[in-house]
Write a protein that holds these residues in place. Structure first.
Motif, PDB file in Angstrom:
ATOM      1  N   VAL A  78       0.865  -1.181   0.000  1.00  0.00           N
ATOM      2  CA  VAL A  78       0.000   0.000   0.000  1.00  0.00           C
ATOM      3  C   VAL A  78       0.899   1.229   0.000  1.00  0.00           C
ATOM      4  N   ARG A  79       0.712   2.113  -0.962  1.00  0.00           N
ATOM      5  CA  ARG A  79       1.535   3.320  -1.047  1.00  0.00           C
ATOM      6  C   ARG A  79       0.711   4.601  -0.872  1.00  0.00           C
TER       7      ARG A  79
ATOM      8  N   SER B  21     -12.053   8.252  -0.805  1.00  0.00           N
ATOM      9  CA  SER B  21     -11.203   7.060  -0.981  1.00  0.00           C
ATOM     10  C   SER B  21     -10.797   6.786  -2.418  1.00  0.00           C
ATOM     11  N   GLU B  22     -11.046   7.736  -3.315  1.00  0.00           N
ATOM     12  CA  GLU B  22     -10.793   7.483  -4.740  1.00  0.00           C
ATOM     13  C   GLU B  22      -9.342   7.116  -5.026  1.00  0.00           C
TER      14      GLU B  22
ATOM     15  N   GLY C 180      -5.442   1.606   0.512  1.00  0.00           N
ATOM     16  CA  GLY C 180      -5.761   0.898   1.748  1.00  0.00           C
ATOM     17  C   GLY C 180      -6.246   1.889   2.782  1.00  0.00           C
ATOM     18  N   VAL C 181      -7.063   1.413   3.729  1.00  0.00           N
ATOM     19  CA  VAL C 181      -7.630   2.286   4.753  1.00  0.00           C
ATOM     20  C   VAL C 181      -7.366   1.686   6.135  1.00  0.00           C
TER      21      VAL C 181
ATOM     22  N   LYS D  35      -7.945  -2.375   0.516  1.00  0.00           N
ATOM     23  CA  LYS D  35      -7.478  -3.209   1.623  1.00  0.00           C
ATOM     24  C   LYS D  35      -7.824  -2.494   2.924  1.00  0.00           C
ATOM     25  N   LEU D  36      -8.470  -3.212   3.845  1.00  0.00           N
ATOM     26  CA  LEU D  36      -8.948  -2.589   5.079  1.00  0.00           C
ATOM     27  C   LEU D  36      -8.191  -3.110   6.292  1.00  0.00           C
ATOM     28  N   TYR D  37      -7.826  -2.181   7.182  1.00  0.00           N
ATOM     29  CA  TYR D  37      -7.063  -2.486   8.392  1.00  0.00           C
ATOM     30  C   TYR D  37      -7.724  -1.773   9.579  1.00  0.00           C
ATOM     31  N   ALA D  38      -7.649  -2.389  10.743  1.00  0.00           N
ATOM     32  CA  ALA D  38      -8.242  -1.786  11.942  1.00  0.00           C
ATOM     33  C   ALA D  38      -7.375  -2.085  13.152  1.00  0.00           C
ATOM     34  N   SER D  39      -7.670  -1.395  14.257  1.00  0.00           N
ATOM     35  CA  SER D  39      -6.944  -1.605  15.500  1.00  0.00           C
ATOM     36  C   SER D  39      -7.678  -2.625  16.362  1.00  0.00           C
TER      37      SER D  39
END
Length: 574
Positions: A379-380, A431-432, A436-437, A461-465
Motif C-alpha cells: 500500500v503506497r 477514498s478514490e 488501503g484504509v 485493503k482494510l485495516y483496523a486496530s
C-alpha cells in the motif's frame, strides 16, 4: 618577522626553502581568489547565513555562488521549494557553478523520490572534475536513491564511497552511524547472502553486522564479539569510529534483581485495573526469589511512596500506572535518582531520563504496526480514519511519523466525530486515490464504515486496530468484516492453550482485562531484562503483548500480531 625567524646562518639556510614554498602557496591563493572555488568545499554554515550573504553581495559571480550554497544547504534542511526558487534565479553560470548546480538538482530529485531523473542528472556529471567534497555529495545522492528503492546494500556501498572523501571526524561518525542503521534495518538473510566481492570495507561492515546479530540475545557475549571484530579489522573506519549505537555495549552489565517495588492503583475506582495487572505480574514471577513490595498508589502521594521504597532498600520500581503519577516523576526526576524505573504508562511530557523506560498498551504501537503492515502489503497511498479525540490524535501522529520514515510522504488523515461524517466523505470521493484504509473505531462504528466502503470502493485493503476486537462480536459481525485485517496482542493467537483458558475464565472473557493481565506478565519480563533493553540496541523479547524492543526515550515498542476475518472466523497472519 621574517628576519627574526631566520636569525643564525644555519637556521636561515634550512628555513628559507620552506618559507619560500609557503610564500608561493600563499601567492597562488591570492592569484586565484575567485570565491566560486568555495563550491568545491563543504558548506558548513546554515541557509540563513548564505541568504544574508545574498542580500549583501553586489558582485554577480559571488551572488550566484551564494545562491548555489544556499540552495545546497536548504536541501539538507528539507526546504525544497526555497532551494528550487534560488536555482531558478541562476543564469549565465561559469563551468564550476554549472557543475555544482547539477549536484544540487540531482539531490533535489532524489529527495523528491524521482530516482530515474536523479540518476540521469548524475550521469551528466563528470566525476573526474569533482573535488573530494563534491564526490562525497555525489555518492550521498546515490545513497539516497538506493534508500528510496529500499536497496540497503547499494546504499551501504555508496556510503562506503562517501567515507573515502570525508576529512572531518564529525561527518565520518555521522556517515558510520547511517551505514550501521542501514545494516541494522536489512534482513539478515540478505546480509548473509551478500558478497563483499573484494570490497574490504563492505566485508568489514558485513562481519560487524554478523557479529552483532549472532550475539544480540546474549548481551554478555556481545562485547567480546565486538572486540574480536576490532582485532580482525583494525584499519576499518568503524574500528576507530564505532557506530554511536554500539559504543555503550562495552560497559554492559547484566540485569540483577534483588528487591522490586510494584506501584499500582489497588483501591478505589482503578482497583480492577491494578489488580488484573498485578495478577499477570505475580503469575509470570512464579517462584522467583526476588522480593517484591507492593504499594497502592491510591493511598499516598507518589513522592512518599518512592521515599518509602528507597528506605526499604528497593532499587527497582515497576510503575506507576496512572498518567498523573507518571507526570509527578517527569516533573521531578530527582525523586527517582539511583532507581531503575519501568513506568507503566506514558504522557505527552515523556522524555529521555536516565534509567527510566516507559511501557504500556498505547495506541501509538498499533499505529506504527499498521503503517509497517500496509507498507509491507504494498500500500503506497494510505487513508487513515480516526476519531476526533485524544486516541485519534495520538494514532494519527504516530502513523504519520512512521509513514514518513517509510515512504518520505504524508498519509491522508481524516478525523471524524460521527460515522456519518465518514460516510458523507466517502460518497464525496475521499477514498478514490487510496489503496488501503486504516480505521480506528469500535465494533459498531467499524460496521457502518465498512459497509460504506464496500459499497463505494470494495477493492480497498482494510485495516483496523484492536478496538474492534471484542468477545461480543458474533458470527454475523465476523462475516460482515470479511477480509479486514486488525492488530492485537499475540496472546490471542492460541485460544486453546491452557494459559488462555485460565485467563479467559479469570476475566470472564473480557478482552480488555485479558490485555491488562498480559501487560502485567510482560512487565516482569521487561524488568528482568532492564539493562539489556537500555544498553543493547535492537534487543527484543517475545511477550504476551507483542515483540518488545526499546525505542526513542526508552519507550518500549510492541510489534503487534495481525489477524484477519475470513468466512466468519479469525486467523492470525504472523
Amino acid at each position: 618577522m621574517l628576519s627574526i625567524l631566520v636569525q643564525g646562518t644555519g637556521l636561515k639556510k634550512r628555513l628559507l626553502p620552506v618559507l619560500f614554498t609557503l610564500f608561493l602557496a600563499g601567492c597562488t591563493n591570492l592569484f586565484n581568489s575567485s570565491f566560486t572555488s568555495s563550491l568545491k568545499n563543504d558548506a558548513n554554515a546554515s541557509s540563513d547565513f548564505y541568504i544574508r550573504k545574498i542580500e549583501q553581495t553586489q558582485n554577480k559571480e559571488d551572488l550566484q555562488t551564494y545562491k548555489l550554497l544556499a540552495a545546497r544547504v536548504l536541501v539538507t534542511e528539507n526546504k525544497i521549494p526555497q532551494a528550487e526558487a534560488y536555482l531558478a534565479e541562476l543564469a549565465d553560470l561559469n563551468d564550476e557553478q554549472k557543475l555544482d548546480k547539477s549536484l544540487v538538482e540531482a539531490h533535489i530529485l532524489a529527495v523528491k523520490g524521482k530516482n530515474k531523473s536523479a540518476e540521469r542528472q548524475l550521469s551528466l556529471v563528470n566525476l573526474a572534475l569533482l573535488s573530494p567534497s563534491q564526490k562525497s555529495r555525489y555518492y550521498e545522492i546515490l545513497a539516497r536513491i538506493a534508500e528510496n528503492r529500499n536497496d540497503n546494500i547499494a546504499a551501504i556501498k555508496a556510503r562506503i564511497q562517501i567515507d573515502n572523501f570525508l576529512t572531518d571526524i564529525q561527518r565520518k561518525q555521522k556517515n558510520n552511524d547511517r551505514t550501521w542503521a542501514l545494516l541494522r534495518n536489512t534482513n539478515t538473510g540478505i546480509l548473509n547472502n551478500t558478497s563483499a566481492e573484494g570490497n574490504a570495507a563492505l566485508g568489514g561492515w558485513l562481519a560487524l553486522a554478523q557479529a552483532y546479530n549472532s550475539n544480540l540475545n546474549q548481551p554478555a557475549q556481545l562485547s567480546h564479539a565486538l572486540q574480536n571484530w576490532k582485532n580482525n579489522y583494525p584499519t576499518h573506519t568503524a574500528a576507530y569510529l564505532l557506530p554511536t549505537e554500539l559504543q555503550g555495549i562495552a560497559n554492559f552489565q547484566q540485569t540483577v534483581l534483588t528487591q522490586v517495588g510494584l506501584l499500582l492503583p489497588l483501591s478505589s475506582n482503578a482497583q480492577l485495573i491494578g489488580s488484573t495487572i498485578k495478577k499477570g505480574f505475580d503469575d509470570a514471577k512464579g517462584n522467583s526469589s526476588v522480593q517484591v513490595q507492593v504499594f497502592d498508589t491510591m493511598t499516598m502521594p507518589m513522592e512518599q511512596i518512592i521515599e518509602q521504597a528507597k528506605q526499604q532498600g528497593i532499587n527497582t520500581i515497576i510503575g506507576p500506572l496512572l498518567k498523573q503519577n507518571v507526570d509527578v516523576i517527569l516533573n521531578n526526576p530527582n525523586i527517582v535518582q539511583g532507581l531503575n524505573v519501568l513506568a507503566l504508562n506514558s504522557t505527552p511530557n515523556v522524555r529521555a531520563i536516565g534509567q527510566l523506560c516507559y511501557y504500556g498498551l498505547s495506541p501509538e504501537d498499533e499505529a506504527e504496526s499498521a503503517a509497517n503492515k500496509m507498507w509491507n502489503d504494498s500500500v503506497r497511498k494510505p487513508l487513515v480514519l480516526v476519531p476526533q479525540n485524544n486516541v485519534g490524535q495520538r494514532t494519527a501522529s504516530a502513523f504519520t511519523v512512521r509513514w514518513q520514515q517509510l515512504s518520505g510522504t504524508d498519509a491522508n488523515i481524516k478525523f471524524y466525530n460521527q460515522t456519518a461524517d465518514i460516510n458523507f466523505a466517502l460518497k464525496s470521493g475521499l477514498s478514490e486515490n487510496a489503496e488501503g484504509v486504516y480505521i480506528i473505531a469500535n465494533g459498531e462504528q467499524l460496521s457502518e464504515i465498512k459497509v460504506a466502503i464496500d459499497n463505494i470502493n470494495p477493492n480497498l485493503k482494510l485495516y483496523a486496530s484492536s478496538r474492534n476486537n471484542s468477545p461480543n462480536n458474533g458470527p454475523e459481525y465476523r462475516l460482515l468484516m470479511n477480509n479486514l485485517q486488525f492488530s492485537d496482542i499475540p496472546f490471542f493467537k492460541d485460544i486453546e492453550s491452557p494459559q488462555y483458558k485460565q485467563i479467559e475464565k479469570m476475566t470472564n472473557g473480557d478482552y480488555s482485562l485479558m490485555r491488562l493481565y498480559a501487560m502485567g506478565a510482560d512487565a516482569w519480563l521487561l524488568i528482568n531484562q532492564f539493562n539489556e533493553f537500555r544498553q543493547i540496541p535492537g534487543f527484543t523479547i517475545d511477550g504476551l503483548t507483542g515483540k518488545l524492543s526499546a525505542g526513542p526515550n526508552c519507550n518500549i515498542d510492541r510489534d503487534m500480531t495481525w489477524f484477519q476475518y475470513q468466512n466468519g472466523s479469525i486467523y492470525p497472519l504472523n
